[in-house]
Design an enzyme around this catalytic site. Structure first.
Site, PDB file in Angstrom:
ATOM      1  N   ARG A   1       0.698  -1.318  -0.243  1.00  0.00           N
ATOM      2  CA  ARG A   1      -0.005  -0.045   0.090  1.00  0.00           C
ATOM      3  C   ARG A   1       0.874   1.236  -0.123  1.00  0.00           C
ATOM      4  NH1 ARG A   1      -5.370  -1.359   1.779  1.00  0.00           N
ATOM      5  NH2 ARG A   1      -5.815   0.925   2.730  1.00  0.00           N
TER       6      ARG A   1
ATOM      7  N   VAL B   1      -1.714  -8.041  12.252  1.00  0.00           N
ATOM      8  CA  VAL B   1      -0.505  -8.290  13.267  1.00  0.00           C
ATOM      9  C   VAL B   1      -1.103  -7.773  14.695  1.00  0.00           C
ATOM     10  CG1 VAL B   1       1.346  -8.377  11.566  1.00  0.00           C
ATOM     11  CG2 VAL B   1       0.838  -6.176  12.767  1.00  0.00           C
TER      12      VAL B   1
ATOM     13  N   ASN C   1       7.433  -3.202  11.205  1.00  0.00           N
ATOM     14  CA  ASN C   1       6.900  -1.870  10.522  1.00  0.00           C
ATOM     15  C   ASN C   1       5.521  -1.457  10.836  1.00  0.00           C
ATOM     16  OD1 ASN C   1       7.091   0.246   8.613  1.00  0.00           O
ATOM     17  ND2 ASN C   1       5.541  -1.139   7.646  1.00  0.00           N
TER      18      ASN C   1
ATOM     19  N   TYR D   1      -1.015   6.360  20.679  1.00  0.00           N
ATOM     20  CA  TYR D   1      -0.062   6.036  19.682  1.00  0.00           C
ATOM     21  C   TYR D   1       1.238   6.456  20.262  1.00  0.00           C
ATOM     22  CZ  TYR D   1       2.483   6.483  15.315  1.00  0.00           C
ATOM     23  OH  TYR D   1       3.490   6.234  14.072  1.00  0.00           O
TER      24      TYR D   1
ATOM     25  N   ALA E   1       2.008   6.830  23.306  1.00  0.00           N
ATOM     26  CA  ALA E   1       2.550   6.132  24.810  1.00  0.00           C
ATOM     27  C   ALA E   1       3.034   5.139  24.076  1.00  0.00           C
ATOM     28  CB  ALA E   1       1.553   6.269  25.381  1.00  0.00           C
ATOM     29  N   ALA E   2       2.306   4.390  23.151  1.00  0.00           N
ATOM     30  CA  ALA E   2       2.609   2.806  22.576  1.00  0.00           C
ATOM     31  C   ALA E   2       3.878   2.878  22.034  1.00  0.00           C
ATOM     32  CB  ALA E   2       1.774   2.182  21.902  1.00  0.00           C
ATOM     33  N   LYS E   3       4.478   4.073  21.328  1.00  0.00           N
ATOM     34  CA  LYS E   3       5.653   4.004  20.604  1.00  0.00           C
ATOM     35  C   LYS E   3       6.649   4.161  21.614  1.00  0.00           C
ATOM     36  CE  LYS E   3       4.731   3.651  16.080  1.00  0.00           C
ATOM     37  NZ  LYS E   3       5.098   2.397  15.300  1.00  0.00           N
TER      38      LYS E   3
HETATM   39  N1  NAP Z   1       3.935   7.663   7.433  1.00  0.00           N
HETATM   40  C1  NAP Z   1       4.579   8.625   8.631  1.00  0.00           C
HETATM   41  O1  NAP Z   1       4.625  10.069   8.399  1.00  0.00           O
HETATM   42  C2  NAP Z   1       5.114   7.967   9.898  1.00  0.00           C
HETATM   43  C3  NAP Z   1       5.521   8.581  10.771  1.00  0.00           C
HETATM   44  C4  NAP Z   1       6.227   8.257  11.875  1.00  0.00           C
HETATM   45  C5  NAP Z   1       6.173   6.778  12.129  1.00  0.00           C
HETATM   46  N2  NAP Z   1       5.528   5.804  11.095  1.00  0.00           N
HETATM   47  C6  NAP Z   1       5.598   4.614  11.508  1.00  0.00           C
HETATM   48  O2  NAP Z   1       6.090   3.879  10.303  1.00  0.00           O
HETATM   49  C7  NAP Z   1       5.508   2.548  10.250  1.00  0.00           C
HETATM   50  C8  NAP Z   1       4.630   2.471   8.691  1.00  0.00           C
HETATM   51  O3  NAP Z   1       3.870   3.617   8.602  1.00  0.00           O
HETATM   52  P1  NAP Z   1       3.095   3.846   7.149  1.00  0.00           P
HETATM   53  O4  NAP Z   1       2.791   5.255   7.403  1.00  0.00           O
HETATM   54  O5  NAP Z   1       4.180   3.686   6.070  1.00  0.00           O
HETATM   55  O6  NAP Z   1       2.031   2.746   7.139  1.00  0.00           O
HETATM   56  P2  NAP Z   1       0.883   2.601   6.094  1.00  0.00           P
HETATM   57  O7  NAP Z   1       1.239   3.437   4.826  1.00  0.00           O
HETATM   58  O8  NAP Z   1      -0.414   2.866   6.695  1.00  0.00           O
HETATM   59  O9  NAP Z   1       1.375   1.016   5.780  1.00  0.00           O
HETATM   60  C9  NAP Z   1       0.730   0.195   6.373  1.00  0.00           C
HETATM   61  C10 NAP Z   1       1.137  -1.338   5.848  1.00  0.00           C
HETATM   62  O10 NAP Z   1       0.949  -2.115   7.067  1.00  0.00           O
HETATM   63  C11 NAP Z   1      -0.288  -2.694   6.752  1.00  0.00           C
HETATM   64  N3  NAP Z   1      -1.198  -2.904   8.189  1.00  0.00           N
HETATM   65  C12 NAP Z   1      -1.639  -1.835   8.740  1.00  0.00           C
HETATM   66  N4  NAP Z   1      -2.248  -2.469   9.876  1.00  0.00           N
HETATM   67  C13 NAP Z   1      -1.954  -3.667   9.901  1.00  0.00           C
HETATM   68  C14 NAP Z   1      -2.324  -4.728  10.705  1.00  0.00           C
HETATM   69  N5  NAP Z   1      -3.036  -4.502  11.815  1.00  0.00           N
HETATM   70  N6  NAP Z   1      -1.933  -5.941  10.382  1.00  0.00           N
HETATM   71  C15 NAP Z   1      -1.247  -6.066   9.447  1.00  0.00           C
HETATM   72  N7  NAP Z   1      -0.976  -5.303   8.484  1.00  0.00           N
HETATM   73  C16 NAP Z   1      -1.206  -4.068   8.621  1.00  0.00           C
HETATM   74  C17 NAP Z   1      -0.801  -2.212   5.629  1.00  0.00           C
HETATM   75  O11 NAP Z   1      -1.729  -3.239   4.909  1.00  0.00           O
HETATM   76  P3  NAP Z   1      -3.366  -3.729   5.309  1.00  0.00           P
HETATM   77  O12 NAP Z   1      -3.886  -2.350   5.263  1.00  0.00           O
HETATM   78  O13 NAP Z   1      -3.759  -4.347   3.951  1.00  0.00           O
HETATM   79  O14 NAP Z   1      -3.113  -4.309   6.381  1.00  0.00           O
HETATM   80  C18 NAP Z   1       0.168  -1.595   4.824  1.00  0.00           C
HETATM   81  O15 NAP Z   1       0.808  -2.526   4.342  1.00  0.00           O
HETATM   82  C19 NAP Z   1       4.085   2.384  11.331  1.00  0.00           C
HETATM   83  O16 NAP Z   1       5.213   1.972  12.534  1.00  0.00           O
HETATM   84  C20 NAP Z   1       4.288   3.989  11.709  1.00  0.00           C
HETATM   85  O17 NAP Z   1       3.586   4.302  13.185  1.00  0.00           O
HETATM   86  C21 NAP Z   1       4.948   6.493  10.259  1.00  0.00           C
END
Ligand code: NAP
Length: 267
Positions: A26, A66, A92, A159, A161-163
């Site tokens: 995604r 997950v 991730n 969120y 607090a969990a991080k």
């Molecule tokens: N983007 C940011 O600005 C940002 C900033 C700081 C930290 N982060 C951290 O970086 C990491 C990735 O974030 P992202 O923004 O790249 O996420 P994202 O674009 O929302 O992508 C999420 C991915 O995880 C899967 N997913 C989500 N919930 C899931 C679940 N319960 N079980 C299994 N798969 C799940 C989604 O597929 P499905 O929906 O099909 O399950 C997708 O493959 C996270 O830990 C987030 O907290 C992101």
């Protein structure tokens, strides 16, 4: 293994390594990590709740949520059956689905969900996949956290607090696992412009009848601005991860690696 060699600088430095990246679809950070580590020669398994069409026939994909014990149990079982374990584990998946309205709008269920997704998923996967790493005396684990672990968000306090808990757990795990040849670190991204972030910015632009760039700027301002003047690309976070999992980072253990364009201004 674990020492820097001349070969460490070749582009296929992860040749022969088995990797699991949760949430690698995604257009998110996970997908960029999958592509980057596969480019470095690794065999990369990924997971998500929804199976993308192109991955339907792939034995490198596991469909699972997950945030539930059943989901992580399924992933652990399939990884062990298909590959006997992994050398590198990237926890991730993470995020917040809490409603807006501040901390009083967040129910027990919102708090529980934040911890299931952002902390317990990693704890359960680590616990299931560490034994073969310990047995082979080699492994690397990365926990993707967030700058919000230091900078709690208004509507994302659970969120954040969990991080923070994930960061603390990761440090303890790093200390316990280092003598067994396993390196554990965290990567804390700032505002990263994933496909999901693009959808959010588009929704904000629609709601406030403005354009994409203005809505993005509003989000950047809400973080107190980003000194570098732009958001991160998922590929930039993936590049940091690819360094940390390689033997080039063989002496880096138990550290938080912030990648935020300068948002966090304190030391
Ligand atoms: N983007 C940011 O600005 C940002 C900033 C700081 C930290 N982060 C951290 O970086 C990491 C990735 O974030 P992202 O923004 O790249 O996420 P994202 O674009 O929302 O992508 C999420 C991915 O995880 C899967 N997913 C989500 N919930 C899931 C679940 N319960 N079980 C299994 N798969 C799940 C989604 O597929 P499905 O929906 O099909 O399950 C997708 O493959 C996270 O830990 C987030 O907290 C992101």
């Amino acid at each position: 293994m674990g020492f820097l060699t001349d070969n460490s600088f070749n582009t296929k430095e992860l040749d022969g390594k088995r990797v699991l990246v949760t949430g690698g679809t995604r257009g998110g950070i996970g997908e960029a990590i999958v592509k980057r580590l596969a480019h470095a020669g690794a065999t990369v398994i990924t997971t998500a709740r929804k199976t993308p069409d192109e991955l339907k026939a792939s034995d490198l994909f596991i469909q699972a949520d997950v945030s539930t014990p059943d989901g992580t149990t399924k992933i652990i079982k399939e990884v062990l059956e298909r590959f006997g374990g992994v050398d590198i584990l990237i926890n991730n998946v993470g995020g917040s689905s809490a409603p807006t309205g501040g901390v009083l709008a967040q129910s027990d269920n919102d708090w529980q969900q934040a911890f299931e997704t952002n902390l317990f998923a990693a704890v359960r996967l680590d616990r299931g996949l560490l034994p073969p790493m310990i047995k082979q005396g080699y492994g690397v684990i990365i926990h993707i956290t967030s700058i919000q672990r230091r900078l709690p968000g208004n509507n994302t306090m659970a969120y954040s607090a969990a991080k923070a808990a994930l960061t603390n757990y990761s440090k303890g795990l790093a200390t316990e696992m280092a003598p067994k040849g396993i390196r554990v670190n965290t990567v804390a991204p700032g505002f990263t412009e994933t496909k999901a972030a693009e959808r959010l910015i588009n929704r904000m632009a629609q709601n406030s009848e403005t354009d994409y760039n203005s809505a993005r700027q509003e989000l950047m301002d809400s973080l107190g601005g980003i000194p570098i003047g732009r958001t991160a690309r998922p590929e930039e976070v993936a590049e940091l991860v690819s360094f940390l999992v390689s033997d080039r980072a063989s002496y880096i253990i138990g550290c938080e690696h912030i990648i935020d364009g300068g948002i966090i201004r304190t030391i």
